[in-house]
Design a protein around this motif. Structure first.
Motif, PDB file in Angstrom:
ATOM      1  N   LEU A 135      62.293  39.335   7.612  1.00 33.92           N
ATOM      2  CA  LEU A 135      63.873  39.192   7.011  1.00 33.92           C
ATOM      3  C   LEU A 135      64.117  37.807   6.805  1.00 33.92           C
ATOM      4  O   LEU A 135      65.032  37.608   6.254  1.00 33.92           O
ATOM      5  CB  LEU A 135      64.619  39.680   8.055  1.00 33.92           C
ATOM      6  N   ASP A 136      62.917  36.825   7.101  1.00 36.08           N
ATOM      7  CA  ASP A 136      63.511  35.603   6.677  1.00 36.08           C
ATOM      8  C   ASP A 136      63.319  34.959   5.141  1.00 36.08           C
ATOM      9  O   ASP A 136      63.459  33.772   5.042  1.00 36.08           O
ATOM     10  CB  ASP A 136      62.532  34.524   7.699  1.00 36.08           C
ATOM     11  N   TYR A 137      62.889  35.995   4.661  1.00 37.57           N
ATOM     12  CA  TYR A 137      62.337  35.733   3.221  1.00 37.57           C
ATOM     13  C   TYR A 137      63.345  36.568   2.286  1.00 37.57           C
ATOM     14  O   TYR A 137      62.817  37.818   1.851  1.00 37.57           O
ATOM     15  CB  TYR A 137      60.606  36.072   2.960  1.00 37.57           C
ATOM     16  N   PRO A 138      64.106  36.031   1.851  1.00 40.36           N
ATOM     17  CA  PRO A 138      65.195  36.894   0.934  1.00 40.36           C
ATOM     18  C   PRO A 138      64.505  37.015  -0.364  1.00 40.36           C
ATOM     19  O   PRO A 138      63.609  36.350  -0.807  1.00 40.36           O
ATOM     20  CB  PRO A 138      66.333  36.176   0.592  1.00 40.36           C
ATOM     21  N   ARG A 185      62.433  46.205   4.335  1.00 42.05           N
ATOM     22  CA  ARG A 185      61.894  45.582   3.554  1.00 42.05           C
ATOM     23  C   ARG A 185      60.418  45.463   3.306  1.00 42.05           C
ATOM     24  O   ARG A 185      59.801  44.732   2.812  1.00 42.05           O
ATOM     25  CB  ARG A 185      62.072  44.062   4.271  1.00 42.05           C
ATOM     26  N   THR A 201      63.846  46.018   9.336  1.00 43.63           N
ATOM     27  CA  THR A 201      62.583  45.657   8.908  1.00 43.63           C
ATOM     28  C   THR A 201      61.982  46.687   7.915  1.00 43.63           C
ATOM     29  O   THR A 201      61.661  46.276   6.908  1.00 43.63           O
ATOM     30  CB  THR A 201      61.422  45.260   9.863  1.00 43.63           C
ATOM     31  N   ASP A 257      57.862  40.213  12.430  1.00 43.75           N
ATOM     32  CA  ASP A 257      58.906  39.900  12.781  1.00 43.75           C
ATOM     33  C   ASP A 257      59.740  38.748  12.057  1.00 43.75           C
ATOM     34  O   ASP A 257      61.136  38.254  12.365  1.00 43.75           O
ATOM     35  CB  ASP A 257      59.035  39.546  14.319  1.00 43.75           C
ATOM     36  N   THR A 258      59.192  38.179  10.982  1.00 45.80           N
ATOM     37  CA  THR A 258      59.740  37.117  10.113  1.00 45.80           C
ATOM     38  C   THR A 258      60.089  37.916   8.639  1.00 45.80           C
ATOM     39  O   THR A 258      60.422  37.082   7.805  1.00 45.80           O
ATOM     40  CB  THR A 258      58.721  35.811  10.056  1.00 45.80           C
TER      41      THR A 258
END
Length: 252
Positions: free
Chosen positions: A152-155, A174, A171, A149-150
């Motif tokens: 998307l926090d890492y471009p 990614r 998600t 669930d994280t």
């Protein structure tokens, strides 16, 4: 007539929930080779893997816990990649169709490693941002990955997925590929016949990955020509190997 229409519909549905991928090769533990990066690159490997640790504030490459002065990720991989893009004018090769994924197998805490990795990538953003350049090197996080669930926090980063994980549609975008341990499904050594039971287990997990339009890789496979060819026939899209040159010759 109704039976014919139903048959056609079934074929369409089957095709729409499966995926077809060109055969790809994953250079496993590339950093242990006599010429890290160079050999896999020259063989046109599709994925090139490095195990990465955090040591004294730097990202270093090592299979086991690193010793002092271990080679850095920057020196072994990132700088050579940047040099290629500068040489070939925003491409990694003179071959217009070739690019690859750099698989970072994180050995330390991803919360510590990934921010430092992103800082390094942003220093040469055009070469590691596939959203802006389709030939850019895609960096894929494996090993100790952050929670799903994280993601998307890492471009800039994509992730090595697992069959046991559930992703929402955003998600899922990614996730670069789905990977798992071959030994969780079979103890086949690549010389005898693969049993029907093991074949069915593998086919189920392959079908699940393809239903999400993702290629699939297994690590710890029988690393020999018979194993590679049988697994290719089974539908495994990414062949994981320590013998890149031999595998390329056998598979392409």
């Amino acid at each position: 007539m109704l039976r014919i229409l139903l048959s056609i519909l079934l074929v369409i549905l089957t095709l729409s929930t499966s995926a077809s991928f060109a055969q790809k090769i994953h250079a496993h533990n590339d950093y242990e080779k006599p010429r890290p990066f160079a050999d896999a690159y020259e063989q046109r490997a599709d994925f090139i893997e490095a195990d990465v640790w955090l040591q004294d504030g730097k990202l270093v490459v090592s299979h086991e816990k690193p010793k002092a002065n271990a080679p850095t990720l920057d020196s072994l991989y990132l700088k050579p990649i940047v040099k290629l893009f500068q040489q070939y004018k925003d491409k990694p090769s003179s071959d217009r169709d070739y690019t690859f994924g750099l698989v970072i197998d994180v050995k330390d805490s991803p919360a510590d490693v990934l921010p430092k990795l992103l800082t390094l990538l942003q220093e040469n953003l055009p070469y590691f941002n596939r959203a802006a350049n389709t030939k850019a090197v895609q960096v894929i996080i494996s090993g100790n990955r952050p929670k799903v669930d994280t993601f998307l926090d890492y471009p800039l980063l994509q992730f090595d997925g697992r069959p046991s994980e559930v992703y929402d549609q955003e998600t899922l975008q990614r996730v670069a590929l789905i990977s798992d341990n071959f030994r969780s499904y079979s103890q086949w050594d690549g010389t005898s016949e693969l049993s029907d039971l093991d074949r069915d287990k593998l086919k189920r997990v392959i079908k699940r990955a393809h239903s999400d339009s993702k290629p699939i890789r297994f690590w710890a496979i029988p690393d020999n020509p018979t194993g590679w060819k049988q697994l290719k026939k089974l539908g495994i899209d990414v062949i994981n190997t320590d013998k890149v040159a031999e595998c390329v010759q056998a598979m392409r």
